[in-house]
Design a protein around this motif. Structure first.
Motif, mmCIF file in Angstrom:
data_model
loop_
_atom_site.group_PDB
_atom_site.id
_atom_site.type_symbol
_atom_site.label_atom_id
_atom_site.label_comp_id
_atom_site.label_asym_id
_atom_site.label_seq_id
_atom_site.Cartn_x
_atom_site.Cartn_y
_atom_site.Cartn_z
ATOM 1 N N GLU A 20 7.201 39.278 33.141
ATOM 2 C CA GLU A 20 7.814 38.851 31.875
ATOM 3 C C GLU A 20 8.624 37.577 32.061
ATOM 4 O OE1 GLU A 20 10.115 42.114 30.051
ATOM 5 O OE2 GLU A 20 8.629 43.407 30.972
ATOM 6 N N ALA B 253 13.250 47.002 34.205
ATOM 7 C CA ALA B 253 12.098 46.208 34.636
ATOM 8 C C ALA B 253 12.314 45.739 36.074
ATOM 9 C CB ALA B 253 11.899 45.028 33.696
ATOM 10 N N LYS B 254 13.550 45.320 36.367
ATOM 11 C CA LYS B 254 13.830 44.851 37.738
ATOM 12 C C LYS B 254 13.654 45.980 38.745
ATOM 13 C CE LYS B 254 18.059 43.561 36.588
ATOM 14 N NZ LYS B 254 18.122 44.197 35.236
ATOM 15 N N ASP C 263 17.657 57.339 32.947
ATOM 16 C CA ASP C 263 17.878 56.197 32.056
ATOM 17 C C ASP C 263 18.331 56.735 30.701
ATOM 18 O OD1 ASP C 263 16.666 53.032 32.140
ATOM 19 O OD2 ASP C 263 17.270 53.849 30.201
ATOM 20 N N ARG C 264 19.296 56.015 30.098
ATOM 21 C CA ARG C 264 19.794 56.421 28.769
ATOM 22 C C ARG C 264 18.783 56.152 27.660
ATOM 23 N NH1 ARG C 264 25.533 53.624 27.766
ATOM 24 N NH2 ARG C 264 26.452 55.487 26.895
ATOM 25 N N ASN D 120 22.944 45.387 37.645
ATOM 26 C CA ASN D 120 23.656 44.433 36.787
ATOM 27 C C ASN D 120 24.632 45.129 35.842
ATOM 28 O OD1 ASN D 120 21.071 45.341 35.856
ATOM 29 N ND2 ASN D 120 21.223 44.002 34.094
ATOM 30 N N GLN E 235 30.671 55.681 33.688
ATOM 31 C CA GLN E 235 30.079 56.866 33.030
ATOM 32 C C GLN E 235 29.939 58.045 33.986
ATOM 33 O OE1 GLN E 235 26.074 55.893 32.060
ATOM 34 N NE2 GLN E 235 26.770 54.202 30.785
HETATM 35 O O1 DWN Z 1 14.813 39.821 30.173
HETATM 36 C C1 DWN Z 1 14.849 41.025 30.123
HETATM 37 C C2 DWN Z 1 16.134 41.697 30.311
HETATM 38 C C3 DWN Z 1 17.276 41.018 29.617
HETATM 39 O O2 DWN Z 1 16.076 43.026 29.946
HETATM 40 C C4 DWN Z 1 13.630 41.836 29.888
HETATM 41 N N1 DWN Z 1 12.457 41.174 30.300
HETATM 42 C C5 DWN Z 1 13.670 43.269 30.151
HETATM 43 C C6 DWN Z 1 15.009 43.790 30.475
HETATM 44 O O3 DWN Z 1 15.112 43.826 31.879
HETATM 45 P P1 DWN Z 1 15.648 45.138 32.584
HETATM 46 O O4 DWN Z 1 14.849 46.304 32.101
HETATM 47 O O5 DWN Z 1 15.711 44.884 34.047
HETATM 48 O O6 DWN Z 1 17.065 45.149 31.872
HETATM 49 P P2 DWN Z 1 18.357 45.936 31.988
HETATM 50 O O7 DWN Z 1 19.036 45.801 30.692
HETATM 51 O O8 DWN Z 1 19.085 45.505 33.189
HETATM 52 O O9 DWN Z 1 17.918 47.447 32.185
HETATM 53 C C7 DWN Z 1 18.867 48.409 32.351
HETATM 54 C C8 DWN Z 1 18.228 49.752 32.195
HETATM 55 O O10 DWN Z 1 19.213 50.718 32.469
HETATM 56 C C9 DWN Z 1 17.748 49.985 30.772
HETATM 57 O O11 DWN Z 1 16.579 50.782 30.785
HETATM 58 C C10 DWN Z 1 18.897 50.763 30.145
HETATM 59 C C11 DWN Z 1 19.440 51.517 31.320
HETATM 60 N N2 DWN Z 1 20.863 51.796 31.236
HETATM 61 C C12 DWN Z 1 21.265 53.096 31.305
HETATM 62 O O12 DWN Z 1 20.446 54.007 31.427
HETATM 63 N N3 DWN Z 1 22.599 53.354 31.235
HETATM 64 C C13 DWN Z 1 21.745 50.766 31.118
HETATM 65 C C14 DWN Z 1 23.079 51.031 31.050
HETATM 66 C C15 DWN Z 1 24.084 49.931 30.910
HETATM 67 C C16 DWN Z 1 23.525 52.386 31.116
HETATM 68 O O13 DWN Z 1 24.722 52.677 31.065
#
Ligand code: DWN
Ligand code: ZN
Length: 415
Positions: free
Chosen positions: A227, A328-329, A349-350, A386, A394
């Motif tokens: 992506e 995704a990472k 994952d939430r 991140n 949490q």
């Molecule tokens: O550019 C992109 C970025 C901004 O977001 C996309 N191509 C896809 C996505 O990348 P990612 O999936 O690596 O992004 P996140 O936002 O770092 O993913 C975090 C994952 O963790 C999400 O699936 C949500 C989850 N999460 C959770 O379960 N509990 C996140 C938080 C903050 C939480 O408290």
């Protein structure tokens, strides 16, 4: 960039300047698509994999992957990323909106457009302030969620052609937001020229993108996946915008997503010190030359070996390990390091759209976050590192019961 019906193409020239001095400095092998989550462990279908090679353009300094996967495969169907599952991101976006309303004197007569508006996480703040908005996003699930919260959204990709047809409808924007999308677009120049067409003469485009410097310095190699076509420096961005009669006038450093930059882009050239200083900084560090990137591959290899060794060592002591964040990472990390179900029992994952599915490639099951307290694994590998602070806050109960987190980057550590 000819892609039409093809699943992917390998680029021979730079996606931004068209130059042919492309130097590949990192090869991550072939990986499955990071946001295509299989619905079962064995659905009889082979997951498609694509090469993941990263290159530097000697002409305009843009760092980029060389494979372009068809965006319809990447984003249009069952795209599982919904921005609103992170409180930190929601706060970050709201602060951005409130700041712009004040700085630009936006009022009920103003018009704001967001490209890649996802589930309306940002534009809803303008709606609340009585400001007219339009979201544009190709992913059906997130777009439907946006409409549900009162954010008018068109279900489509943003292109130069779309910008023309919106203009013909009489639409032009005081503010165009585009967060974490410029790097996702196969036609980089078409996207930027579309912004130029849609922006009012005194309008501002406010974009956010992960910054290449922390990506390299903190070994955030897992943010590389299909992506993400580009990994921007200010040097490369400045050139890109100028090509379309736009000026990168101001930048802000942001901590979100492991280190990002916010770009303020306008038609008038009034480039401020934040930009000129950063370009000078990039020159001083050599970020505008291939030398800066040469050691990255070896650093990534070291991290991969150390993380794999740590997980195997813990497992050998009889410890149980889960993971947090079907990000995704996370897909890049587990597939390039080779972290499978032999090491990780499940991922939490939430995001309810991800639960019940499986991580790409390694097919590790994804559960709700409650599973951490139910199973109380000894360790949790944080794939969404991140958002480490938000996740740790949490999970006080899990930690109080003795659970520990493993943070993979910049070097694997237990916290
Ligand atoms: O550019 C992109 C970025 C901004 O977001 C996309 N191509 C896809 C996505 O990348 P990612 O999936 O690596 O992004 P996140 O936002 O770092 O993913 C975090 C994952 O963790 C999400 O699936 C949500 C989850 N999460 C959770 O379960 N509990 C996140 C938080 C903050 C939480 O408290
Ligand atoms: Zn280039």
């Amino acid at each position: 960039m000819m892609i039409a019906g093809a699943a992917s193409v390998t680029e021979q020239v730079c996606r931004s300047c068209g130059g042919s001095h492309i130097d590949t400095f990192l090869k991550l092998g072939t990986t499955p698509l990071a946001d295509r989550l299989p619905s079962s462990i064995d659905d009889g279908e082979e997951e498609p994999v694509f090469p993941l090679n990263v290159a530097f353009c000697g002409d305009c300094s843009l760092v980029q992957i060389t494979e372009t996967v068809n965006p319809r495969i990447l984003f249009a169907d069952a795209y599982p990323y919904y921005s609103s599952f992170s409180q930190a991101l929601l706060r970050h976006s709201r602060d951005n909106v409130l700041d712009l309303i004040e700085r630009r004197g936006l009022s009920t007569g103003s018009f704001v457009i967001e490209l890649a508006s996802n589930d309306g996480y940002l534009l809803k703040n303008y709606v609340e302030a009585g400001i007219q908005v339009l979201g544009i996003d190709p992913a059906d699930g997130p777009a439907a969620a946006a409409i549900k919260v009162g954010v008018p959204t068109r279900l489509t990709f943003f292109t130069r052609e779309l910008a023309e047809s919106l203009r013909q409808e009489g639409i032009r924007a005081d503010v165009i937001h585009a967060n974490n999308v410029l790097a996702h677009v196969a036609d980089t120049n078409g996207f930027v020229s579309g912004i130029a067409r849609l922006l009012k003469d005194d309008g501002v485009a406010v974009l956010e993108a992960p910054y290449v410097e922390p990506m390299i310095d903190h070994c955030e190699f897992d943010t590389i996946y299909h992506e993400h076509l580009c990994y921007f420096s200010v040097t490369a961005l400045d050139k890109l915008f100028r090509r379309h009669g736009l000026y990168l006038n101001e930048i802000k450093h942001l901590s979100i997503h492991g280190g990002s930059i916010r770009l303020y882009v306008e038609r008038q050239e009034r480039v401020g010190e934040s930009v000129t200083n950063q370009i000078a900084h990039e020159k001083a560090r050599g970020i505008d030359s291939i030398d800066y990137y040469r050691d990255f591959s070896a650093t990534v290899d070291t991290l991969k070996v150390e993380l794999s060794a740590l997980l195997h060592r813990l497992k050998a002591t009889g410890a149980s390990i889960a993971a947090y964040g079907a990000a995704a990472k996370g897909a890049t990390l587990i597939n390039t390091v080779g972290i499978g179900r032999d090491l990780i029992d499940f991922v939490v994952d939430r995001n309810t759209h991800k639960q019940g599915k499986y991580m790409p490639g390694q097919k590790i099951p994804i559960r709700s976050t409650e599973a951490l307290l139910e199973a109380q694994p000894d360790y949790v590998l944080v794939l969404a590192w991140n958002f480490l602070d938000e996740i740790m806050a949490q999970q006080t109960e899990y930690r109080a019961r003795g659970g520990k987190f493993i943070v993979p980057v910049p070097t694997p550590r237990i916290v």
